[in-house]
Design a protein around this motif. Sequence first.
Motif, PDB file in Angstrom:
ATOM      1  N   LEU A  99      20.744   2.809  50.787  1.00  9.66           N
ATOM      2  CA  LEU A  99      21.423   1.565  51.313  1.00  9.66           C
ATOM      3  C   LEU A  99      22.388   2.108  52.527  1.00  9.66           C
ATOM      4  O   LEU A  99      22.799   1.334  53.450  1.00  9.66           O
ATOM      5  CB  LEU A  99      22.353   1.229  50.055  1.00  9.66           C
ATOM      6  CG  LEU A  99      21.642   0.431  49.042  1.00  9.66           C
ATOM      7  CD1 LEU A  99      22.472   0.459  47.700  1.00  9.66           C
ATOM      8  CD2 LEU A  99      21.282  -0.871  49.557  1.00  9.66           C
ATOM      9  N   LYS A 100      23.139   3.104  52.515  1.00 11.06           N
ATOM     10  CA  LYS A 100      23.845   3.770  53.545  1.00 11.06           C
ATOM     11  C   LYS A 100      23.017   3.746  54.657  1.00 11.06           C
ATOM     12  O   LYS A 100      23.666   3.517  55.829  1.00 11.06           O
ATOM     13  CB  LYS A 100      24.433   4.910  53.331  1.00 11.06           C
ATOM     14  CG  LYS A 100      25.411   4.845  52.199  1.00 11.06           C
ATOM     15  CD  LYS A 100      26.159   6.573  52.112  1.00 11.06           C
ATOM     16  CE  LYS A 100      27.367   6.376  51.090  1.00 11.06           C
ATOM     17  NZ  LYS A 100      28.129   7.644  50.787  1.00 11.06           N
ATOM     18  N   GLN A 158      22.811   0.152  56.068  1.00 11.00           N
ATOM     19  CA  GLN A 158      23.838  -0.310  56.779  1.00 11.00           C
ATOM     20  C   GLN A 158      24.100   0.270  57.982  1.00 11.00           C
ATOM     21  O   GLN A 158      24.798  -0.335  58.861  1.00 11.00           O
ATOM     22  CB  GLN A 158      25.160  -0.094  55.625  1.00 11.00           C
ATOM     23  CG  GLN A 158      24.756  -0.877  54.561  1.00 11.00           C
ATOM     24  CD  GLN A 158      25.649  -0.460  53.118  1.00 11.00           C
ATOM     25  OE1 GLN A 158      26.634   0.577  53.462  1.00 11.00           O
ATOM     26  NE2 GLN A 158      25.964  -0.894  52.012  1.00 11.00           N
ATOM     27  N   SER A 173      17.043   5.088  59.657  1.00 16.68           N
ATOM     28  CA  SER A 173      16.379   4.055  59.405  1.00 16.68           C
ATOM     29  C   SER A 173      14.991   4.323  58.964  1.00 16.68           C
ATOM     30  O   SER A 173      14.248   3.259  58.573  1.00 16.68           O
ATOM     31  CB  SER A 173      16.705   2.906  60.318  1.00 16.68           C
ATOM     32  OG  SER A 173      15.932   3.194  61.452  1.00 16.68           O
ATOM     33  N   LYS A 180      24.265  -0.497  63.400  1.00 11.95           N
ATOM     34  CA  LYS A 180      25.443  -0.276  64.140  1.00 11.95           C
ATOM     35  C   LYS A 180      25.105   0.456  65.608  1.00 11.95           C
ATOM     36  O   LYS A 180      26.025   0.611  66.145  1.00 11.95           O
ATOM     37  CB  LYS A 180      26.389   0.520  63.329  1.00 11.95           C
ATOM     38  CG  LYS A 180      26.820  -0.279  62.141  1.00 11.95           C
ATOM     39  CD  LYS A 180      27.677   0.761  61.287  1.00 11.95           C
ATOM     40  CE  LYS A 180      28.223   0.087  59.943  1.00 11.95           C
ATOM     41  NZ  LYS A 180      28.894   1.088  59.086  1.00 11.95           N
ATOM     42  N   SER A 237      17.551  -6.598  49.012  1.00 10.33           N
ATOM     43  CA  SER A 237      16.890  -5.462  49.658  1.00 10.33           C
ATOM     44  C   SER A 237      16.026  -4.522  48.897  1.00 10.33           C
ATOM     45  O   SER A 237      15.619  -3.423  49.326  1.00 10.33           O
ATOM     46  CB  SER A 237      18.003  -4.645  50.193  1.00 10.33           C
ATOM     47  OG  SER A 237      18.787  -4.384  49.230  1.00 10.33           O
TER      48      SER A 237
END
Length: 216
Positions: free
Chosen positions: A59-60, A63, A122, A67, A25
Motif C-alpha cells: 500500500l505504501k 501511495q 511500484s 508522487k 485496490s
Amino acid sequence: MDKEEDLETLGEQLYSMIYPKHKESAGKLTGMLLELPKAVLSQMLQDEAILTAALEKALKALQAAPKSSEVTHNDDDDVSESSDSLGEQLFELVDIYNTGYSQKITGMLLEQHKEAVLQLLSDPKLLEEHVNIALKTLKEQNIEETDLSDASEADETDRLGEKLFSLVEQMDSLHANDITGMLLEMDSASIQQLLSDPAKLEAAVQKAQAVLDAVS
C-alpha cells in the motif's frame, strides 16, 4: 501450464483474503504480491500477520508511486525528506525477501535516480530482479574480501619467514629450517620484534636450540 495454474490459484486465494479489507485496490495489491516468490506467498496464506505486513508495504508503494512528478517541483528540503521517505519504503519492501543484507541492498538501490527508485517501489518484479543482482554482488564482494584477506596473511607470513630464515641461518645454518619453523609459530608482532632486535632474536634462537637438543 502447471505453474500458471498454481499462480492463478494463489492469486484467487490472495484476492479473497485481501478484498474484504481493501476493496478498491484489491486487484492491484494482489498483482503486486503475486510477483513475490511462491514460498513467500504460501507463508502469507498460512499466516495472516505476514500477509498484513506485506499489504502495508504494498500500500505504501502504491501511495508513493504517483508522487514522482511532485518530487521534481519541491525545494531542496522537501526533496531531502522525500529521499528519506523513499529509503524507508524501499527498505520495508526489500526486507520482505529476508536476504540478511536489507540495509546494504537498500543503500545500493538508493544510489539510483529517484525516478528509478520510484519505479522499483511500484514494480515488485523489477524490485526482485534488482534485489537479486545486489545480493549476488554483495556475496561476491564478501568472497573476494575473504580471499584477499587470506592471501595477504599468507604473503605476510612468507615474507617474515624469509627474513627470519636469513638471520637464523647466520647463527645456526645446520638447524635453520627447524628453528625458523618454531619461531614462525609466534604472532606477527613478536616476529617483527625479533627481526628488529638482534639480542631478542639470539635469545629466541638459543631457546629453540635447547628444545631441539632435548628432542634429539
